[in-house]
Design an enzyme around this catalytic site. Structure first.
Site, PDB file in Angstrom:
ATOM      1  N   GLU A 188       0.839  -1.203   0.000  1.00  0.00           N
ATOM      2  CA  GLU A 188       0.000   0.000   0.000  1.00  0.00           C
ATOM      3  C   GLU A 188       0.871   1.249   0.000  1.00  0.00           C
ATOM      4  OE1 GLU A 188      -2.776   2.544   3.079  1.00  0.00           O
ATOM      5  OE2 GLU A 188      -2.151   0.501   3.597  1.00  0.00           O
TER       6      GLU A 188
ATOM      7  N   ASP B  23       0.765   3.855  -3.147  1.00  0.00           N
ATOM      8  CA  ASP B  23       0.370   5.247  -2.975  1.00  0.00           C
ATOM      9  C   ASP B  23       1.346   6.159  -3.728  1.00  0.00           C
ATOM     10  OD1 ASP B  23      -0.955   7.568  -1.724  1.00  0.00           O
ATOM     11  OD2 ASP B  23       0.883   7.712  -0.559  1.00  0.00           O
TER      12      ASP B  23
ATOM     13  N   ASP C 171      -7.112   1.271   0.345  1.00  0.00           N
ATOM     14  CA  ASP C 171      -5.860   0.583   0.675  1.00  0.00           C
ATOM     15  C   ASP C 171      -5.587  -0.563  -0.295  1.00  0.00           C
ATOM     16  OD1 ASP C 171      -5.699   2.287   2.822  1.00  0.00           O
ATOM     17  OD2 ASP C 171      -6.277   0.783   4.320  1.00  0.00           O
TER      18      ASP C 171
ATOM     19  N   GLU D 268      -4.349   0.699  -3.723  1.00  0.00           N
ATOM     20  CA  GLU D 268      -2.951   1.123  -3.673  1.00  0.00           C
ATOM     21  C   GLU D 268      -2.020  -0.076  -3.556  1.00  0.00           C
ATOM     22  OE1 GLU D 268      -3.592   5.550  -1.677  1.00  0.00           O
ATOM     23  OE2 GLU D 268      -3.152   3.820  -0.397  1.00  0.00           O
TER      24      GLU D 268
END
EC number: 3.1.26.3
Length: 232
Positions: free
Chosen positions: A48, A52, A121, A124
């Site tokens: 994650e 991101d 989440d 990502e």
């Protein structure tokens, strides 16, 4: 369980993971691992973190290249509407990540599978896994198929509060009178109604909008007014 997801990714997006353990890691929550002591994999948190960063950079590069005439403010505004919780949650659902995530019992019972923050989440983490497995070029191609093409459809407009943005823009130099006036309504199929609303500032009409409710029509009018004002 992940064979079905692999088949869906291959059929819809021509995505073939070389390391399937990355895909499984991207869809495994920490609570699931805590409840399964024999599970040897990792949870999605590290992926994650990576995903991101990949999403921020990929979206910024795409917008920078696509809109060479836009200034920093317009680029930032669109990027923010694209890389935020509800947008990522919608993309997770489109990929059916909500159906494949491995959750702990408590999280399952609390409805986490439908929680936007979790789905953000997962998106990502999935992008992080895809980046490690396939590289940046494949990520950009995939995002073009599932995410960037939605710009022209107005997909991301739903995540922007244009009434507030219009108010902030009009009142940046002081108080003004902003009014939304319903001009009428007309019937359409399935016994529904289409409402028409105009927005004005100090009695000067800025734009009109249509929607299936007065509230929706106001949002459309506000978006048209804001985009016209900021473009000029």
């Amino acid at each position: 369980m992940f064979k079905q997801l692999q088949a869906e990714l291959a059929l819809s997006y021509n995505i073939h993971f070389n390391d399937v353990s990355l895909l499984e890691e991207a869809l495994t929550q920490a609570n699931y691992i805590n409840e399964h002591p024999n599970y040897t994999g990792n949870d999605y948190q590290r992926l994650e973190f990576l995903g991101d960063a990949v999403m921020q950079q990929s979206t910024a590069v795409y917008l920078f290249k696509r809109y060479p005439e836009w200034d920093e403010g317009r680029l930032t505004e669109l990027r923010i509407s694209m890389v935020q919780t509800r947008a990522f949650a919608a993309l997770s659902r489109e990929l059916h990540l909500d159906q494949y995530v491995q959750l702990g019992r408590g999280e399952e019972l609390s409805g986490a599978r439908n929680r936007d923050s979790l789905l953000e989440d997962l998106w990502e983490a999935f992008i992080g896994a895809l980046f490690l497995d396939q590289g940046q070029d494949v990520v950009m191609h995939f995002l073009g198929d599932i995410m960037f093409n939605k710009i022209d459809e107005g997909f991301y407009d739903r995540f922007v509060d244009y009434k507030s943005k219009l108010q902030e823009h009009l009142q940046r130099h002081g108080s003004v009178k902003i009014t939304y006036t319903k001009l009428g309504e007309r019937p359409v199929e399935n016994n529904e109604q289409i409402f028409t609303v105009q927005v004005a500032v100090n009695d000067q009409v800025l734009a009109t909008g249509e929607g299936k409710s007065t509230k929706e029509a106001e949002k459309v009018a506000a978006r048209a007014a804001y985009q016209t004002l900021t473009k000029n």
